[in-house]
Design a protein around this motif. Sequence first.
Motif, PDB file in Angstrom:
ATOM      1  N   ARG A 284       3.054  13.733   0.625  1.00  0.00           N
ATOM      2  CA  ARG A 284       2.833  12.973  -0.607  1.00  0.00           C
ATOM      3  C   ARG A 284       2.045  11.709  -0.285  1.00  0.00           C
ATOM      4  NH1 ARG A 284       5.848   8.235  -2.202  1.00  0.00           N
ATOM      5  NH2 ARG A 284       7.522   7.690  -0.753  1.00  0.00           N
ATOM      6  N   ARG A 285       1.188  11.334  -1.207  1.00  0.00           N
ATOM      7  CA  ARG A 285       0.483  10.061  -1.060  1.00  0.00           C
ATOM      8  C   ARG A 285       1.338   8.971  -1.689  1.00  0.00           C
ATOM      9  NH1 ARG A 285      -4.801   9.777   0.365  1.00  0.00           N
ATOM     10  NH2 ARG A 285      -5.129   7.864  -0.802  1.00  0.00           N
ATOM     11  N   TYR A 286       1.465   7.865  -0.989  1.00  0.00           N
ATOM     12  CA  TYR A 286       2.201   6.733  -1.540  1.00  0.00           C
ATOM     13  C   TYR A 286       1.397   6.120  -2.689  1.00  0.00           C
ATOM     14  CZ  TYR A 286       5.622   6.878   2.225  1.00  0.00           C
ATOM     15  OH  TYR A 286       6.640   7.261   3.072  1.00  0.00           O
ATOM     16  N   ALA A 287       2.106   5.639  -3.689  1.00  0.00           N
ATOM     17  CA  ALA A 287       1.444   5.034  -4.848  1.00  0.00           C
ATOM     18  C   ALA A 287       0.764   3.728  -4.437  1.00  0.00           C
ATOM     19  CB  ALA A 287       2.468   4.765  -5.952  1.00  0.00           C
ATOM     20  N   ASP A 288      -0.278   3.369  -5.192  1.00  0.00           N
ATOM     21  CA  ASP A 288      -1.004   2.131  -4.892  1.00  0.00           C
ATOM     22  C   ASP A 288      -0.076   0.918  -4.908  1.00  0.00           C
ATOM     23  OD1 ASP A 288      -3.323   3.546  -4.609  1.00  0.00           O
ATOM     24  OD2 ASP A 288      -4.102   3.067  -6.615  1.00  0.00           O
ATOM     25  N   VAL A 289       0.901   0.922  -5.838  1.00  0.00           N
ATOM     26  CA  VAL A 289       1.807  -0.224  -5.920  1.00  0.00           C
ATOM     27  C   VAL A 289       2.678  -0.303  -4.669  1.00  0.00           C
ATOM     28  CG1 VAL A 289       1.846  -0.343  -8.434  1.00  0.00           C
ATOM     29  CG2 VAL A 289       3.495   1.117  -7.253  1.00  0.00           C
ATOM     30  N   GLU A 290       2.981   0.840  -4.070  1.00  0.00           N
ATOM     31  CA  GLU A 290       3.778   0.831  -2.846  1.00  0.00           C
ATOM     32  C   GLU A 290       2.963   0.292  -1.668  1.00  0.00           C
ATOM     33  OE1 GLU A 290       6.862   4.409  -2.922  1.00  0.00           O
ATOM     34  OE2 GLU A 290       4.852   5.093  -3.464  1.00  0.00           O
ATOM     35  N   ILE A 291       1.697   0.678  -1.599  1.00  0.00           N
ATOM     36  CA  ILE A 291       0.822   0.153  -0.541  1.00  0.00           C
ATOM     37  C   ILE A 291       0.669  -1.354  -0.699  1.00  0.00           C
ATOM     38  CG2 ILE A 291      -1.489   0.235   0.463  1.00  0.00           C
ATOM     39  CD1 ILE A 291       0.167   2.731   0.992  1.00  0.00           C
ATOM     40  N   GLU A 292       0.504  -1.788  -1.949  1.00  0.00           N
ATOM     41  CA  GLU A 292       0.381  -3.221  -2.228  1.00  0.00           C
ATOM     42  C   GLU A 292       1.641  -3.956  -1.794  1.00  0.00           C
ATOM     43  OE1 GLU A 292      -1.572  -6.607  -3.621  1.00  0.00           O
ATOM     44  OE2 GLU A 292      -2.378  -4.576  -3.591  1.00  0.00           O
TER      45      GLU A 292
END
Length: 756
Positions: free
Chosen positions: A139-147
Amino acid sequence: MPVSAAASAREILVRLHDVMAARTTAQAKLNQVVQIIGDATASEVCSIYLLREGVLELFATQGLDQAAVHVTRLAMGEGLVGTIAEESEPLNLDEAASHPDFAYRPETGEDKFHSFAGVPIIRRERAVGVLCVQHVEPRRYADVEIEALQTVAMVLAELIANADLIDGATSASRPAPQAPMRIEGLKLVDGMARGLAVFHQPRITIEHTVAEDTEAERHRVYAAFDRMREQIERMSAQAEFGMGGEHEEVLQTYKMFAYDEGWSRRINEAIDSGLTAEAAIERVQQRTRTRMRQIDDPLLAERMHDLEDLANRLLRIVSGQMGTAAQMGLRQDSILIARNLGPAELLEYDRRRLKGVILEEGSLTAHVTIVARAMGVPVLGRVRDVRRLVSEGDLLLLDVTAGTVFARPTPAIEESFEAKLSLSQKRRASFAALRELPPTTLDGKRITLMVNAGLRDDVAALDLTGADGIGLFRTEFQFLVSATLPQRERQQRLYRDVLDAAGQRPVIFRTVDIGGDKVLPYLRDDSGSEENPAMGWRALRLALERGGLMKAQARALIEAAAGRTLNVMFPMVSEPWEYEEARALFEAQHAWLAQRGRKLPSDIRYGAMLEVPALAEMLDVLLPRLDFLSVGTNDLTQFLFAADRANPKLAERYDWLSPSILRFLSRIVGPARAHGVDLAVCGEMGGRALEAMALIGIGIDRLSITPAAVGPIKAMIRSLDHAKLTHDVPAMLATPPRDLRATLAAWAADHQVELN
């Protein structure tokens, strides 16, 4: 999944606050940190790698084999972790093993985990570690999680640094203070200077990253914004450049960023995530640096540099650490050193003491370069590691002409520099003495010497050099330094001011040469980036497509030249029909203005630039319609040789004294003369003494060059025997020698031609 980056980060930071305040070992804190982050991101693995002895070492993990801690090590650039650290960029992969840089470490037991996300831990603008999470399911982590991970990584940098867990700068990496050193860089603003090294600003150290009271932090930022805007307004009002110019528009762009609500909103969002005001500004600044690394467009990159300059100013205000060298005051002749510099920051310095600037970054199109040129301050850019190689107070000898700076020079080096500086001053004085003398050869041939310009203040060079006029006024400069498309009235005001300052001397306005590698952020082409921008959708091609842009410029030029002769030139004409279409557009605007009773130019002279070799084959069609023709040797030569002039590997193939170049140009001279069309060269070739001599030798008697080159070229012309030269150069081209440059230099020496 977290509802927002701020909420996700705040959830983690609240829990981390207690961990960081606890009286436990750094290792125990890191062990708790990976558990907190893993739980908050619903990840089965969370790991922290830190840079030790130049290698990334696994320091803490939840989910991987504990036996791998302090055992697994990766070099910078090795594996996914090494790639993140080396590039200072996050990675977000649903299948880690598919990435070309994936490196499996069996001792970690990570083979069952598919997804991977990692962010660099950055301190003082360099990666000192990596924070990463993994998951069994792809799964790709959501942008908000990377942020959120990036925000947490910033807080981790403080914890790690306070615990002394990362590599520090070793004294061995700095040269001995007494060791003299010659350092090279990029010539930005020409000149020579001597002074003591002064660092623009000390690095702001952020002591606290996690906020106790977010509303209090928000008010601190609001107050800092108000103070910063007051400073910018005050500096803008106090800046003095004589008659003004494009640098004033640079400051307007700069002020636009100071009032940008998007920027302040991003800082507020970072405060919402639980960061202090200082940490929030730094967090947004880190994002800016990441974007800068991804930007190929130099103009947009310079806009981002301006924004970072303001972020530095805001950070100093909010932290109460305003002690830049400008505020402290320069006490003696100084050479300023900075990683980069904004235009407003440069304006804060005492011009009487500021003798030069050295930048680790910087470019020819940077706003600070434009302002420094207007101030007359020499600037050397792209001086790698200068802040490490030079100490505060070191004596520096700056020679931008040679592209070098000497730090801690020996007495012999000082003596040589002073001799060169004295000679340079004497030569400038001797060239100044030629100002009132005409560029006439020994046997009476008058050569027309004009200057290239692009700023309002450049017109002053006419009086300083005694040049015959402006052979190329680059109108695109006004577009390049403006945040928005310059309105017609603003364009008209610039053109009128230039004509007024030039008086009776002619000014040739080149219509905008934008596009290709000179992309404007407010004028984008939706077709995507070009692989070969120099030969792409630019100059006249773009202007004809965007008729509104060219119509506005045509009206501005026509109205500005009311009662005077207007000389207008179209760039990068490939075929006669392009010239005809551009001329028809101007004539239509002229007729439109005449119908409305506007005051018009007494005459309009039309010209074209010959930069595309194909146009030379159509001169019989084009010349009857031209008043003048200018050869742009910069583009023409790279097109003829298929050699990018910016590529150092092709430097030897880019020789203006190649027989093929001179033969090509000589074939243009006869037809132009036969049609009574003025022929000029307006590229860099004409500003070099030996090359200019060769051009005169093939029959070219009009040159448009940089103002600094007028004196040397005039001295060369006044030492020439024109009849002898025009007899011998064609003979050389008929049977070219192996090294034409050496042959021409020998001819000049034999005939006592002044080339220095």
